[in-house]
Design an enzyme around this catalytic site. Structure first.
Site, PDB file in Angstrom:
ATOM      1  N   HIS A  14       0.685  -1.036   0.066  1.00 25.04           N
ATOM      2  CA  HIS A  14       0.028  -0.141  -0.079  1.00 25.04           C
ATOM      3  C   HIS A  14       0.924   1.415   0.023  1.00 25.04           C
ATOM      4  O   HIS A  14       2.289   1.213   0.139  1.00 25.04           O
ATOM      5  CB  HIS A  14      -0.972   0.148   1.332  1.00 25.04           C
ATOM      6  N   CYS A  33       5.196   5.596   5.025  1.00 25.24           N
ATOM      7  CA  CYS A  33       4.380   4.867   4.385  1.00 25.24           C
ATOM      8  C   CYS A  33       3.841   5.565   3.116  1.00 25.24           C
ATOM      9  O   CYS A  33       2.621   5.064   2.453  1.00 25.24           O
ATOM     10  CB  CYS A  33       2.873   4.674   5.422  1.00 25.24           C
ATOM     11  N   HIS A  39       5.120   0.131  -0.711  1.00 28.11           N
ATOM     12  CA  HIS A  39       5.863  -0.863   0.252  1.00 28.11           C
ATOM     13  C   HIS A  39       4.834  -1.703   0.839  1.00 28.11           C
ATOM     14  O   HIS A  39       3.922  -1.628   0.627  1.00 28.11           O
ATOM     15  CB  HIS A  39       6.283   0.096   1.425  1.00 28.11           C
ATOM     16  N   HIS A  41       3.370  -4.797   3.918  1.00 27.67           N
ATOM     17  CA  HIS A  41       3.075  -5.309   5.485  1.00 27.67           C
ATOM     18  C   HIS A  41       2.778  -6.769   5.545  1.00 27.67           C
ATOM     19  O   HIS A  41       1.962  -7.209   4.743  1.00 27.67           O
ATOM     20  CB  HIS A  41       2.235  -4.097   6.088  1.00 27.67           C
ATOM     21  N   ASP A  79      -4.807 -10.690  -0.123  1.00 25.63           N
ATOM     22  CA  ASP A  79      -3.412 -11.449  -0.098  1.00 25.63           C
ATOM     23  C   ASP A  79      -2.656 -11.202  -1.172  1.00 25.63           C
ATOM     24  O   ASP A  79      -3.052 -11.386  -2.396  1.00 25.63           O
ATOM     25  CB  ASP A  79      -3.673 -12.741   0.387  1.00 25.63           C
ATOM     26  N   HIS A  80      -1.290 -10.660  -1.303  1.00 27.51           N
ATOM     27  CA  HIS A  80      -0.412 -10.352  -2.320  1.00 27.51           C
ATOM     28  C   HIS A  80      -1.023  -9.272  -3.293  1.00 27.51           C
ATOM     29  O   HIS A  80      -0.608  -9.498  -4.527  1.00 27.51           O
ATOM     30  CB  HIS A  80       0.202 -11.543  -3.221  1.00 27.51           C
ATOM     31  N   GLU A 128      -0.927  -4.448  11.588  1.00 28.72           N
ATOM     32  CA  GLU A 128      -0.005  -3.790  10.349  1.00 28.72           C
ATOM     33  C   GLU A 128       1.243  -4.247  10.450  1.00 28.72           C
ATOM     34  O   GLU A 128       2.236  -4.603   9.721  1.00 28.72           O
ATOM     35  CB  GLU A 128      -0.386  -2.459  10.060  1.00 28.72           C
TER      36      GLU A 128
HETATM   37 NI    NI Z   1       2.205   1.302   5.279  1.00 29.84          NI
END
Ligand code: NI
Length: 139
Positions: A14, A33, A39, A41, A79-80, A128
């Site tokens: 995200h 972020c 990037h 998580h 997911d992914h 997160e």
């Molecule tokens: Ni982030």
């Protein structure tokens, strides 16, 4: 009432970025972020239901059924994935944990309430990072 929990895992990319702000302000508010090229998580989602044990099974909820339901309705969609770009229910929203957990609740609540013995979805907890997490009780 007994609380029963199931933990599921997903990873996703995200970026926290408000298009109405300058690059400087985005960096100031969102820090790492806000990185333009995304990037990731490793998220943990804990679903807590509350209810009374069914007299015939002793279960508040069949955890295998709960796990399957969470995977099909939510995990498979994130997911992914890139939360900003790939996830239909996050379109037009800031890709924060807060917004994500609210959308998860809307999707999961009716389905989970169908499989809980004399009970309902009680809480969603979304990690997160190991240190940063949100809790949501549906309001
Ligand atoms: Ni982030």
């Amino acid at each position: 009432m007994i609380h029963v929990c199931r933990k599921e895992h997903f990873n996703a990319a995200h970026k926290l970025w408000n298009p109405n702000w300058s690059e400087e302000k985005n960096k100031e508010v969102f820090g790492p972020c806000s990185n333009v090229n995304w990037h990731g998580h490793n998220f943990e989602l804990i679903v807590t239901v509350k209810g009374k044990p069914d007299p015939e099974t002793g279960f508040v909820v069949d955890l295998k059924a709960l796990s399957t339901l969470i995977k099909e309705l939510v995990i498979d969609k994130v997911d992914h994935k890139n939360l900003n770009m790939d996830v239909d229910f996050m379109k037009g929203k800031m890709a924060s944990c807060e917004n994500l957990v609210v959308e998860f609740w809307k999707i999961l609540e009716p389905a989970i309430n169908n499989i809980v013995s004399e009970g309902s979805l009680y809480k969603l907890t979304l990690y997160e990072t190991p240190r940063n997490f949100v809790e949501y009780y549906g309001e």
